[in-house]
Scaffold this motif. Structure first.
Motif, mmCIF file in Angstrom:
data_model
loop_
_atom_site.group_PDB
_atom_site.id
_atom_site.type_symbol
_atom_site.label_atom_id
_atom_site.label_comp_id
_atom_site.label_asym_id
_atom_site.label_seq_id
_atom_site.Cartn_x
_atom_site.Cartn_y
_atom_site.Cartn_z
ATOM 1 N N LEU A 43 0.836 -1.198 0.000
ATOM 2 C CA LEU A 43 0.000 0.000 0.000
ATOM 3 C C LEU A 43 0.874 1.252 0.000
ATOM 4 O O LEU A 43 2.054 1.201 0.341
ATOM 5 C CB LEU A 43 -0.912 -0.006 1.228
ATOM 6 C CG LEU A 43 -1.841 -1.221 1.320
ATOM 7 C CD1 LEU A 43 -2.521 -1.252 2.663
ATOM 8 C CD2 LEU A 43 -2.869 -1.209 0.205
ATOM 9 N N LYS A 44 0.259 2.356 -0.374
ATOM 10 C CA LYS A 44 1.027 3.600 -0.442
ATOM 11 C C LYS A 44 1.321 4.142 0.950
ATOM 12 O O LYS A 44 2.366 4.715 1.200
ATOM 13 C CB LYS A 44 0.260 4.652 -1.242
ATOM 14 C CG LYS A 44 0.387 4.449 -2.735
ATOM 15 C CD LYS A 44 -0.339 5.526 -3.496
ATOM 16 C CE LYS A 44 -0.240 5.288 -4.995
ATOM 17 N NZ LYS A 44 -1.319 5.963 -5.715
ATOM 18 N N ASN A 45 0.365 3.985 1.853
ATOM 19 C CA ASN A 45 0.517 4.565 3.187
ATOM 20 C C ASN A 45 0.554 3.491 4.255
ATOM 21 O O ASN A 45 0.007 2.407 4.078
ATOM 22 C CB ASN A 45 -0.660 5.496 3.483
ATOM 23 C CG ASN A 45 -0.793 6.555 2.409
ATOM 24 O OD1 ASN A 45 0.190 7.167 2.006
ATOM 25 N ND2 ASN A 45 -2.001 6.730 1.916
ATOM 26 N N ASN A 46 1.188 3.818 5.369
ATOM 27 C CA ASN A 46 1.243 2.889 6.491
ATOM 28 C C ASN A 46 -0.137 2.615 7.061
ATOM 29 O O ASN A 46 -0.460 1.503 7.442
ATOM 30 C CB ASN A 46 2.129 3.448 7.601
ATOM 31 C CG ASN A 46 3.572 3.059 7.373
ATOM 32 O OD1 ASN A 46 3.843 2.107 6.634
ATOM 33 N ND2 ASN A 46 4.476 3.786 7.988
ATOM 34 N N VAL A 47 -0.923 3.674 7.156
ATOM 35 C CA VAL A 47 -2.299 3.502 7.620
ATOM 36 C C VAL A 47 -3.195 3.872 6.453
ATOM 37 O O VAL A 47 -3.117 4.976 5.934
ATOM 38 C CB VAL A 47 -2.587 4.408 8.833
ATOM 39 C CG1 VAL A 47 -4.039 4.261 9.252
ATOM 40 C CG2 VAL A 47 -1.651 4.054 9.974
ATOM 41 N N SER A 48 -3.973 2.922 6.001
ATOM 42 C CA SER A 48 -4.829 3.191 4.852
ATOM 43 C C SER A 48 -6.262 2.846 5.188
ATOM 44 O O SER A 48 -6.534 1.840 5.829
ATOM 45 C CB SER A 48 -4.433 2.339 3.660
ATOM 46 O OG SER A 48 -3.125 2.572 3.292
ATOM 47 N N VAL A 49 -7.139 3.707 4.727
ATOM 48 C CA VAL A 49 -8.559 3.363 4.734
ATOM 49 C C VAL A 49 -8.942 3.334 3.271
ATOM 50 O O VAL A 49 -8.751 4.302 2.554
ATOM 51 C CB VAL A 49 -9.384 4.410 5.496
ATOM 52 C CG1 VAL A 49 -10.864 4.030 5.472
ATOM 53 C CG2 VAL A 49 -8.882 4.524 6.916
ATOM 54 N N THR A 50 -9.411 2.180 2.836
ATOM 55 C CA THR A 50 -9.713 2.058 1.412
ATOM 56 C C THR A 50 -11.022 1.297 1.263
ATOM 57 O O THR A 50 -11.728 1.068 2.247
ATOM 58 C CB THR A 50 -8.540 1.374 0.672
ATOM 59 O OG1 THR A 50 -8.859 1.248 -0.703
ATOM 60 C CG2 THR A 50 -8.206 0.017 1.250
ATOM 61 N N GLY A 51 -11.343 0.909 0.059
ATOM 62 C CA GLY A 51 -12.560 0.158 -0.147
ATOM 63 C C GLY A 51 -13.304 0.668 -1.350
ATOM 64 O O GLY A 51 -12.886 1.612 -2.013
ATOM 65 N N SER A 52 -14.435 0.000 -1.645
ATOM 66 C CA SER A 52 -15.213 0.445 -2.777
ATOM 67 C C SER A 52 -16.682 0.230 -2.478
ATOM 68 O O SER A 52 -17.052 -0.497 -1.560
ATOM 69 C CB SER A 52 -14.811 -0.327 -4.025
ATOM 70 O OG SER A 52 -15.227 -1.649 -3.908
ATOM 71 N N ALA A 53 -17.494 0.885 -3.241
ATOM 72 C CA ALA A 53 -18.931 0.727 -3.081
ATOM 73 C C ALA A 53 -19.553 0.653 -4.455
ATOM 74 O O ALA A 53 -19.012 1.182 -5.431
ATOM 75 C CB ALA A 53 -19.508 1.898 -2.288
ATOM 76 N N GLU A 54 -20.674 -0.066 -4.497
ATOM 77 C CA GLU A 54 -21.341 -0.258 -5.773
ATOM 78 C C GLU A 54 -22.823 -0.168 -5.507
ATOM 79 O O GLU A 54 -23.311 -0.648 -4.478
ATOM 80 C CB GLU A 54 -20.983 -1.652 -6.285
ATOM 81 C CG GLU A 54 -21.425 -1.935 -7.680
ATOM 82 C CD GLU A 54 -21.079 -3.376 -8.062
ATOM 83 O OE1 GLU A 54 -20.297 -3.557 -8.986
ATOM 84 O OE2 GLU A 54 -21.587 -4.293 -7.410
ATOM 85 N N ILE A 55 -23.545 0.453 -6.410
ATOM 86 C CA ILE A 55 -24.988 0.505 -6.245
ATOM 87 C C ILE A 55 -25.598 0.401 -7.624
ATOM 88 O O ILE A 55 -25.049 0.924 -8.601
ATOM 89 C CB ILE A 55 -25.398 1.788 -5.474
ATOM 90 C CG1 ILE A 55 -26.872 1.741 -5.104
ATOM 91 C CG2 ILE A 55 -25.060 3.060 -6.243
ATOM 92 C CD1 ILE A 55 -27.211 2.663 -3.961
ATOM 93 N N GLY A 56 -26.679 -0.354 -7.710
ATOM 94 C CA GLY A 56 -27.266 -0.531 -9.022
ATOM 95 C C GLY A 56 -28.752 -0.806 -8.925
ATOM 96 O O GLY A 56 -29.258 -1.246 -7.888
ATOM 97 N N GLY A 57 -29.461 -0.522 -9.996
ATOM 98 C CA GLY A 57 -30.894 -0.782 -10.010
ATOM 99 C C GLY A 57 -31.347 -1.076 -11.418
ATOM 100 O O GLY A 57 -30.629 -0.818 -12.389
ATOM 101 N N GLY A 58 -32.564 -1.655 -11.512
ATOM 102 C CA GLY A 58 -33.073 -1.958 -12.842
ATOM 103 C C GLY A 58 -34.489 -2.498 -12.774
ATOM 104 O O GLY A 58 -35.153 -2.438 -11.743
ATOM 105 N N PHE A 59 -34.943 -3.030 -13.906
ATOM 106 C CA PHE A 59 -36.300 -3.575 -14.003
ATOM 107 C C PHE A 59 -36.284 -4.586 -15.120
ATOM 108 O O PHE A 59 -35.305 -4.633 -15.883
ATOM 109 C CB PHE A 59 -37.298 -2.440 -14.270
ATOM 110 C CG PHE A 59 -36.933 -1.625 -15.474
ATOM 111 C CD1 PHE A 59 -37.413 -1.984 -16.751
ATOM 112 C CD2 PHE A 59 -36.070 -0.530 -15.370
ATOM 113 C CE1 PHE A 59 -37.038 -1.235 -17.865
ATOM 114 C CE2 PHE A 59 -35.701 0.206 -16.491
ATOM 115 C CZ PHE A 59 -36.191 -0.135 -17.738
ATOM 116 N N SER A 60 -37.377 -5.366 -15.330
ATOM 117 C CA SER A 60 -38.439 -5.547 -14.381
ATOM 118 C C SER A 60 -38.437 -7.008 -13.939
ATOM 119 O O SER A 60 -38.022 -7.833 -14.736
ATOM 120 C CB SER A 60 -39.791 -5.220 -15.023
ATOM 121 O OG SER A 60 -39.984 -6.071 -16.160
ATOM 122 N N PRO A 61 -38.920 -7.426 -12.813
ATOM 123 C CA PRO A 61 -39.437 -6.562 -11.757
ATOM 124 C C PRO A 61 -38.319 -5.680 -11.201
ATOM 125 O O PRO A 61 -37.238 -5.662 -11.761
ATOM 126 C CB PRO A 61 -39.930 -7.569 -10.709
ATOM 127 C CG PRO A 61 -39.072 -8.765 -10.926
ATOM 128 C CD PRO A 61 -38.810 -8.812 -12.392
#
Lengths: 266, 882
Positions: B223-241
């Motif tokens: 990692l670049k830093n000694n202490v890292s806070v990282t992560g990712s998020a994903e959100i999605g929607g659709g139809f139908s239903p």
């Protein structure tokens, strides 16, 4: 008719074993280490890189390669002490075997699990000897010049080490070449160490297990591998999405385009 | 001789142009014993200078010839050879022949010894630096890894290096997630990583380092830093239903501790029970106890389509994960991994089965509607001390499942509802210690565990009125069963290298104890009664094993030989409490497994393999009281412990020509299984099935041939692959009391073309034809033909845009029934740099194909399946870094 087919299949399988006698066995008695400064990208001449190269000398054969190749060898380095690291990465993966007495040179290259080689006479160099003498690391070295594959070279050899060999393909002077550089300074080998191996290191290579090819064909295969190792490896267990594959080929092609300044220009 | 002439010519040429008088000095070089000294260097200097004027080398016959073009009157000839005293002599400048004898010398050459090496400035270490590979649309480290040379990330998240699974996935040298590394890999932001280190030949256990060679590769994420806070998020929607998916995964790394927390949800067909995939490459137990969950009772389910879940899996999955690692002193890591899954699945479809019996053909149709509820908590506690003097690893696992299922089956005659509860508990503890004893490193392994499952299946109304209720209809059956298992295995062993041989002997003791109980109840006229006698089980199986194994590896030149030679002393004791049947069995088994590989030439390689293996019946096919395993099957095995001996042999020949990019493999295989039991299947007109085992020695034989050819065409950047497989097997079977031999013949042909025609366009097409024929002594079943074809096109519109269009066709033909399924899918991805956001738009099943139809042959039936697919759906997903 089927007998004929079977026969030709067997013939195909065993023919190499029958005709080629290419088992090389020798004891390496000396190890020469050169420091190589090189420039693969002629558009960035100040981006000089360096690597240590090693020449092993035996009575009949010598072997020249990057020091990184030694770390690839499980016999030399076990466990993860070295082979894990940057040290096993090299821009010069080939191993060059020379036997000047027999005027023989073999350029060998491993690509994944395939082993290739091409042969050349070892007397590739038309040396001109000059009067100049200088001291290099305590050896009396004399100047010699030659032209090879699009570059003019200045070499320094010493009869203090009476072995007619040198780095890369260079050889043919009355003593070991301990310094050689092209006049543009794109490739420059200088002696870093000369050591006696006690006890000698035995070395065996069976070229029967190597695919004999030509320099042109080998360069072509190497380029194909480096541009798209994925397709080259042809491993059915390996899957890749086409999108990533494309990005991958692109990155490698760009990298290869930058390598426009090989040591051998033709 | 030619070479010498050439050399002479060369020397002449070199010096001939100067116009000086040409003198030639020739001679031979020998040692004091008269042996020729080939390679001796001959130099000519002028009397007053150290500079060499000209030189030559002694040839294989010891001859040399040096041309001189100088006007100096006196010269010095020197002859040098390694290990000999240098010969110097003053000569006049005239052509002459000199015989030279060199004396041996023990004087050493001057050495230049290396004390240390400077840091090398190497070429772009493309395989390490993330920035070299990362471009704007790469979000997570997985995106970057996929592009690194030699590294592949499979669709299930497993990472391969040069085609082999990686051993460890470290983050800053710590192994937080072990085999479940895809959780981190899919979520660490690429921006937080400085380097990816590829650790080739990595031996993760320090005490084995430099002693036991490893051919495995591991990865380390720096990692670049000694202490890292990282992560990712994903959100999605659709139809139908209405479709919805989300994934939030924050990670925190410090020098001493690491934490990963994750929550995921989707109803878009992504099976989260699989995102717990463990890709550990750890070794398995010798005696082969697998703690894999077994369902003794089940609902009738449909066979699942062979494509991506997003097109068929009707799910609703929640998954939460907590992983924490803390490094205390003495190179000791403590780890806790917890995950909780809550989900449900719907299965809709129908099945038509044709049972073929001696006198009759029975057609049976089912409309199947199932809903499956998944609920599980997995926990793992690990302590690992990895020191250079010793190694200790202890892992405790507790997994609890509270799963249940319910379903209905409807056809013209019936309407059956079924309910199943199948909870499961698994507790295991594994301990590994490596310690030097004397000069030898000894490995101790101890593994113990307990599993328990209490399952209950209710079928409403009862289906076996003839057998269970004197021919009268009745309301329901309730089958209960409980299976508990205790196991332990303890081994001690070591590894030693002796020249070209490597031996790894190991000795061990294993013990397994299983207990199975079951009872069947029926409800008739409102009265619930237990059915006695043949419908109850209470049995135990005790199985101690003693074993000595050895793994021998020989590698030299062109030969590789691997011989595994385990010797087992096995003991079995079964005790049926209800039928008062008991059995003891003692067996001494030698189970060698030999593989010999020879590289015949640079292109050809041949290998042969032969092995013998014994298998014994498990408790879940040993019970002698009937069990209602599903609503249609009553099963019992009223016989002795099953014993099977398998003999297998194979020969394979490989051709690999990398110059021509042509590869081919042919494999021939023969197997024979000797069994002591046969299974009798009785099929009633309503499709219900009773299976019993009968003691009768029999054998199953199979032969197969495989061919594979692939060729790469450089000009068109196209790879063509052809595959074919032919197999033939013969097995005995009793159906409705009649003994028959069943022969099956299968053929499979594959064609696959992949091409990267232009930088902006790629295409892949593949087709597979399978033909399956089944034949018994009395009957000929109709052959099943399947043809699957697909074509996929990829458009790389720009660096930030990518379009993918897939089309598929599935065809099958069984008897007179012919089915065609067509599919079309679009997916479009683009990256908005401004907001640091990836957007993906997918339109699956554009043609809105309703069902996936498949067909297959069993030994006494053929079956057609209709699986209801997800409708045409549109989904948009945004992904961003935390």
């Amino acid at each position: 008719m089927p007998n004929k087919k079977v026969f030709s299949l067997f013939f195909l399988i065993f023919n190499v074993a029958v005709f080629a006698q290419k088992k090389i066995k020798t004891d390496f008695k000396y190890k020469v280490t050169y420091s190589l400064q090189y420039t693969l990208d002629s558009t960035q001449l100040d981006s000089g890189k360096s690597e240590y190269m090693v020449l092993f000398l035996g009575d009949d054969f010598s072997s020249f390669s990057s020091r990184a190749k030694l770390f690839k060898n499980s016999v030399v380095v076990k466990g993860n002490t070295a082979s894990t690291s940057n040290e096993s990465i090299t821009a010069f993966p080939a191993v060059i075997l020379k036997n000047p007495k027999e005027n023989y040179l073999a350029y060998t290259l491993q690509i994944v699990d395939d082993y290739f080689y091409y042969e050349q006479p070892s007397n590739l160099f038309d040396w001109k000897i000059h009067d100049e003498i200088k001291d290099i690391k305590g050896y009396a070295a004399q100047k010699a010049t030659t032209t090879y594959s699009g570059r003019d070279y200045i070499a320094w050899f010493t009869t203090d080490i009476p072995i007619s060999d040198g780095p890369f393909k260079f050889n043919g002077l009355p003593g070991l070449i301990i310094e050689i550089s092209d006049t543009q300074n794109h490739y420059s080998f200088t002696l870093y160490a000369f050591e006696k191996l006690e006890p000698p290191v035995s070395f065996t290579i069976n070229l029967k297990q190597y695919v004999l090819t030509t320099k042109e064909k080998l360069l072509e295969v190497q380029y194909r591998y480096r541009q798209d190792p994925f397709t080259y490896a042809n491993n059915p267990n390996v899957k890749i999405t086409p999108e990533v594959h494309q990005a991958y080929i692109k990155a490698f092609t760009e990298m290869l385009e930058k390598e426009n300044n090989p040591i051998e220009k033709d | 001789m030619k070479k010498t002439k050439f050399l002479v010519l060369l020397v002449l040429l070199m010096f001939g142009l100067k116009g000086f008088s040409q003198n030639k000095i020739t001679g031979t070089v020998k040692d004091t014993a008269g042996n020729i000294l080939a390679g001796a260097v001959v130099t000519i200097k002028s009397e007053h200078s150290n500079a060499i004027l000209s030189y030559g080398t002694a040839d294989i016959d010891g001859h040399f010839s040096v041309a001189i073009s100088t006007d100096a009157l006196n010269l010095v000839i020197s002859v040098l050879h390694l290990g000999y005293k240098t010969f110097d002599k003053k000569i006049t400048n005239t052509s002459q022949n000199i015989s030279i004898t060199l004396e041996e010398s023990i004087e050493a050459l001057k050495e230049v010894v290396v004390t240390s090496y400077n840091i090398e400035k190497k070429g772009d270490t493309l395989s390490y630096s993330v920035s070299a590979f990362k471009d704007q649309k790469d979000r997570t480290i997985a995106d970057v890894l996929k592009k690194m040379p030699g590294i592949e990330v499979l669709s299930n998240g497993q990472i391969l290096y040069m085609g082999n699974a990686i051993e460890k996935y470290y983050i800053e040298g710590m192994d937080l997630l072990e085999g479940r590394y895809n959780l981190a890999n899919d979520n660490i932001s690429a921006d937080d990583v400085s380097k990816v280190q590829i650790l080739e030949n990595h031996q993760p256990i320090k005490v084995l380092d430099s002693l036991v060679f490893s051919d495995k590769t591991s990865l380390n994420i720096k990692l670049k830093n000694n202490v890292s806070v990282t992560g990712s998020a994903e959100i999605g929607g659709g139809f139908s239903p209405v479709l919805f998916k989300t994934n939030i995964t924050p990670l925190v790394f410090t020098k001493r501790s690491q934490a990963l927390v994750s929550y995921q949800y989707n109803n878009t067909g992504n099976d989260l029970s699989r995102s717990n995939n463990d890709f550990s490459t750890s070794d398995n137990l010798t005696t082969g106890f697998d703690a894999v969950r077994k369902n003794i009772l089940s609902l009738r389910q449909l066979s699942q389509p062979p494509f991506l879940g997003a097109r068929w899996l009707d799910n609703n999955d929640h998954l939460a994960n907590i992983n924490y690692l803390y490094r205390i002193k003495n190179a000791t890591d403590l780890k806790i991994n917890l995950s909780y899954l809550n989900g449900s699945r719907m299965d809709h479809g129908s099945r038509n089965t044709t049972y073929i019996t001696q006198n009759d053909t029975i057609n049976y149709g089912e409309n199947i509607d199932n809903i499956l509820f998944l609920n599980s908590l997995n926990s793992k506690f690990t302590i690992e001390r990895n020191q250079s003097k010793s190694y200790l690893l202890n892992t405790f696992v507790a997994n609890t499942f509270w799963d249940s299922q319910r379903g209905t089956i409807i056809n013209d005659n019936l309407d059956v509802s079924q309910q199943l509860s199948n909870p499961y508990l698994l507790l295991t503890n594994k301990l590994k210690i490596i310690k030097p004893i004397g000069k030898q490193l000894i490995t101790f392994d101890s593994s113990s565990g307990y599993t328990d499952t209490e399952q209950e299946l209710t079928v409403l109304p009862g289906q076996f009125e003839e057998i269970l209720n004197d021919g009268q209809d009745y309301e329901s059956n309730r089958q209960g069963t409980r299976l508990s298992t205790f196991f332990t295995e303890n081994t001690v062993g070591f590894t030693k290298k002796l020249g070209a041989f490597t031996i790894s002997p190991k000795a061990g003791l294993a013990y397994k104890h299983q207990k199975l109980t079951s009872d069947l109840q029926k409800t008739f006229d409102g009265n619930q009664t237990q059915i006695d006698g043949d419908y109850q089980n209470d049995l135990q199986l005790a199985n101690p094993n003693l074993f000595i194994t050895n793994h021998l590896n020989f590698k030299k030149d062109r030969w590789t030989i691997v011989l595994k030679s385990p010797l087992y002393l096995r003991y079995f004791k079964t005790d049926h409490k209800i039928s008062s049947q008991q059995q003891t069995l003692r067996r001494l088994n030698f189970e060698p497994d030999l593989t010999i590989t020879k590289k015949l030439s640079p292109y050809w390689e041949a290998s042969v393999r032969g092995n013998i293996e014994n298998r014994y019946g498990e408790i879940d096919n040993l019970f002698d009281g009937y069990m209602l395993k599903n609503y249609l099957s009553l099963v019992r095995y009223n016989s002795t412990l099953g014993e099977q001996t398998n003999y297998a042999s194979s020969l394979s020949i490989k051709y690999r020509n990398a110059l021509k990019a042509l590869f081919a493999t042919a494999t021939f295989g023969l197997t024979k299984n000797e069994n002591n039991l046969l299974y009798n299947s009785s099929i009633a007109d309503n499709g219900s099935l009773i299976i019993e085992s009968i003691e009768r020695d029999n054998e199953v034989t199979a032969q197969s041939v495989n061919f594979n050819v692939s060729k790469y065409f450089s000009k068109t950047k196209t790879t063509l692959t052809l595959n074919s497989r032919f197999s033939f097997s013969e097995r005995p079977q009793i159906v409705n009391g009649t003994f028959g031999s069943f022969k099956s013949t299968d053929q499979r042909y594959d064609v696959d073309v992949k091409s990267e025609i232009a930088k902006w366009f790629g295409i892949g097409a593949s087709s597979r034809l399978t033909v399956a024929r089944l034949q018994s002594t009395n009957d000929q079943f109709s052959a099943i033909k399947n043809l699957e074809s697909s074509i996929a096109t990829f458009f790389y519109l720009s660096d930030h845009q990518f379009l993918n269009i897939d089309a598929e066709h599935y065809y099958n033909n069984i008897g007179t029934s012919k089915n065609n399924n067509y599919f079309l899918n679009f997916s479009y991805q683009f990256t908005v740099n401004k907001y640091n956001l990836d957007t993906k738009i997918a339109w699956n099943n554009v043609l809105n194909t309703k069902n996936y139809i498949s067909a297959f042959n069993g030994q006494f039936f053929s079956s057609e399946n209709f699986y209801k697919l997800r409708p045409s759906q549109f989904l948009i997903t945004f992904k961003f870094s935390l």
